[in-house]
Design an enzyme around this catalytic site. Sequence first.
Site, PDB file in Angstrom:
ATOM      1  N   TYR A  13       0.430  -8.622  16.600  1.00 48.89           N
ATOM      2  CA  TYR A  13      -0.726  -8.368  17.461  1.00 48.89           C
ATOM      3  C   TYR A  13      -0.288  -7.958  18.858  1.00 48.89           C
ATOM      4  O   TYR A  13       0.886  -8.041  19.208  1.00 48.89           O
ATOM      5  CB  TYR A  13      -1.642  -9.592  17.512  1.00 48.89           C
TER       6      TYR A  13
ATOM      7  N   ARG B  72       5.840  -2.056  22.466  1.00 46.72           N
ATOM      8  CA  ARG B  72       6.146  -3.385  21.895  1.00 46.72           C
ATOM      9  C   ARG B  72       5.501  -3.535  20.515  1.00 46.72           C
ATOM     10  O   ARG B  72       6.091  -4.126  19.614  1.00 46.72           O
ATOM     11  CB  ARG B  72       5.688  -4.496  22.844  1.00 46.72           C
TER      12      ARG B  72
ATOM     13  N   ARG C   2      -1.446 -13.119  -3.990  1.00 48.94           N
ATOM     14  CA  ARG C   2      -0.486 -13.908  -3.216  1.00 48.94           C
ATOM     15  C   ARG C   2       0.908 -13.900  -3.841  1.00 48.94           C
ATOM     16  O   ARG C   2       1.075 -14.354  -4.973  1.00 48.94           O
ATOM     17  CB  ARG C   2      -0.994 -15.353  -3.078  1.00 48.94           C
TER      18      ARG C   2
ATOM     19  N   HIS D 235       5.051 -13.965  -1.983  1.00 48.74           N
ATOM     20  CA  HIS D 235       5.771 -13.834  -0.709  1.00 48.74           C
ATOM     21  C   HIS D 235       6.399 -12.458  -0.528  1.00 48.74           C
ATOM     22  O   HIS D 235       6.496 -11.950   0.574  1.00 48.74           O
ATOM     23  CB  HIS D 235       6.870 -14.900  -0.599  1.00 48.74           C
TER      24      HIS D 235
ATOM     25  N   LYS E 242       5.947 -10.292  18.163  1.00 53.57           N
ATOM     26  CA  LYS E 242       4.614 -10.759  18.573  1.00 53.57           C
ATOM     27  C   LYS E 242       3.789 -10.979  17.302  1.00 53.57           C
ATOM     28  O   LYS E 242       2.889 -10.209  16.945  1.00 53.57           O
ATOM     29  CB  LYS E 242       3.951  -9.771  19.538  1.00 53.57           C
TER      30      LYS E 242
ATOM     31  N   GLU F  43      10.320 -20.141  27.089  1.00 49.61           N
ATOM     32  CA  GLU F  43       9.075 -19.569  27.627  1.00 49.61           C
ATOM     33  C   GLU F  43       7.962 -20.590  27.489  1.00 49.61           C
ATOM     34  O   GLU F  43       8.194 -21.726  27.084  1.00 49.61           O
ATOM     35  CB  GLU F  43       8.739 -18.276  26.885  1.00 49.61           C
TER      36      GLU F  43
HETATM   37  N1  PDD Z   1       0.421 -14.099  25.144  1.00 51.49           N
HETATM   38  N2  PDD Z   1       5.292 -15.412  25.552  1.00 51.49           N
HETATM   39  C1  PDD Z   1       4.381 -15.705  24.605  1.00 51.49           C
HETATM   40  C2  PDD Z   1       4.729 -16.666  23.541  1.00 51.49           C
HETATM   41  C3  PDD Z   1       3.111 -15.081  24.648  1.00 51.49           C
HETATM   42  O1  PDD Z   1       2.204 -15.356  23.689  1.00 51.49           O
HETATM   43  C4  PDD Z   1       2.805 -14.177  25.701  1.00 51.49           C
HETATM   44  C5  PDD Z   1       1.474 -13.490  25.799  1.00 51.49           C
HETATM   45  C6  PDD Z   1       3.791 -13.915  26.664  1.00 51.49           C
HETATM   46  C7  PDD Z   1       3.569 -12.953  27.798  1.00 51.49           C
HETATM   47  O2  PDD Z   1       3.526 -11.621  27.347  1.00 51.49           O
HETATM   48  P1  PDD Z   1       2.681 -10.513  28.134  1.00 51.49           P
HETATM   49  O3  PDD Z   1       3.202 -10.465  29.521  1.00 51.49           O
HETATM   50  O4  PDD Z   1       2.946  -9.273  27.372  1.00 51.49           O
HETATM   51  O5  PDD Z   1       1.211 -10.950  28.072  1.00 51.49           O
HETATM   52  C8  PDD Z   1       5.025 -14.541  26.555  1.00 51.49           C
HETATM   53  C9  PDD Z   1      -0.824 -13.392  24.979  1.00 51.49           C
HETATM   54  C10 PDD Z   1      -1.500 -13.076  26.273  1.00 51.49           C
HETATM   55  C11 PDD Z   1      -1.715 -14.115  23.990  1.00 51.49           C
HETATM   56  O6  PDD Z   1      -1.178 -14.506  22.958  1.00 51.49           O
HETATM   57  O7  PDD Z   1      -2.924 -14.251  24.219  1.00 51.49           O
END
Ligand code: PDD
Length: 291
Positions: A37, A56, A104, A106, A151, A183
């Site tokens: 996403y 990304r 389903r 994997h 992501k 993070e």
């Molecule tokens: N989250 N690290 C994680 C685990 C995140 O989920 C996000 C962003 C970031 C920061 O990334 P960016 O600067 O591209 O927003 C770092 C989004 C906003 C969310 O899941 O809603």
Amino acid sequence: MQTLPDTLCYLNGAYTPLNQAKVSVLDRGFIFGDGVYEVLPVYARKLFRFDEHMDRLERSLSKVRIANPHTQSEWLERCRRLIGAQPAADQLVYLQVTRGVALRDHVMPPDIAPTVFMMTSSMKPPTAEQRHHGVACVTARDFRWERGDIKSISLLGNVLARQISADHGAAETVMFRDGLLTEGSGSNVWVVHEGAVLGPPKSEHVLEGIRYDLISELCEEEGIAYNLRPIPETEVLAADELMLSSATKEVLPITMLDGAPVGHGALRGKPGPVYARLHEAYQRAKAMQSI
Ligand code: PDD
């Protein structure tokens, strides 16, 4: 149950009210969390850092072996249609691509069409109170998987991590793996040490937030040193300033960590000067760099 809004969303080629959009129970996003996403900020109906978010998305898709279902201009056209239908001028576009619908198993099924879903919501930026006083965070061990660079929509680890801070009435959970800063559950974390902005190196343990490069550019503009390197937990606890960054938080000061004030001297427990400069620079960037 919450009432879902009837704002326009996009699902597999059709625009429908959000509260009427439906996907199959056999969608691999539902069954396996098998998808990726993006969350894109929109200011004054203009997408902020669109190309970077698209790059990304492409990286995430290729890491999970899903072909990008749209060209960049197709994504843009769909974003614009949804942005135009949303009443608020400042918005967030959420988009996700799952591997699609299949029985389903994997193993990745060949030749299935990905599911594409997009929606917008009004942007809820940090409040003036949060910006002026900063937010409280708590620390936790980073118990998520080792591919934080993707992501992925599989966010159970991040949900569990976020709930640790929510249970403490705090804004975010700052995580450490093997004693090093990674993070937040949904944001990147920055340390200010002797006037320099420090961030963890880009790696498989950290999502490369779109604000990574943006903060680097803003630091350059402002003449602030910027350095990515492993950051031990002890340095985070002794930081002059701490900050969060994300699409929704922009840059936001952390002024309490695990119940203790962040920083030193007169600025202890208060947002610091580096944050103030980056926040200003961020607002200028918003006004300039939108498509
Ligand atoms: N989250 N690290 C994680 C685990 C995140 O989920 C996000 C962003 C970031 C920061 O990334 P960016 O600067 O591209 O927003 C770092 C989004 C906003 C969310 O899941 O809603």
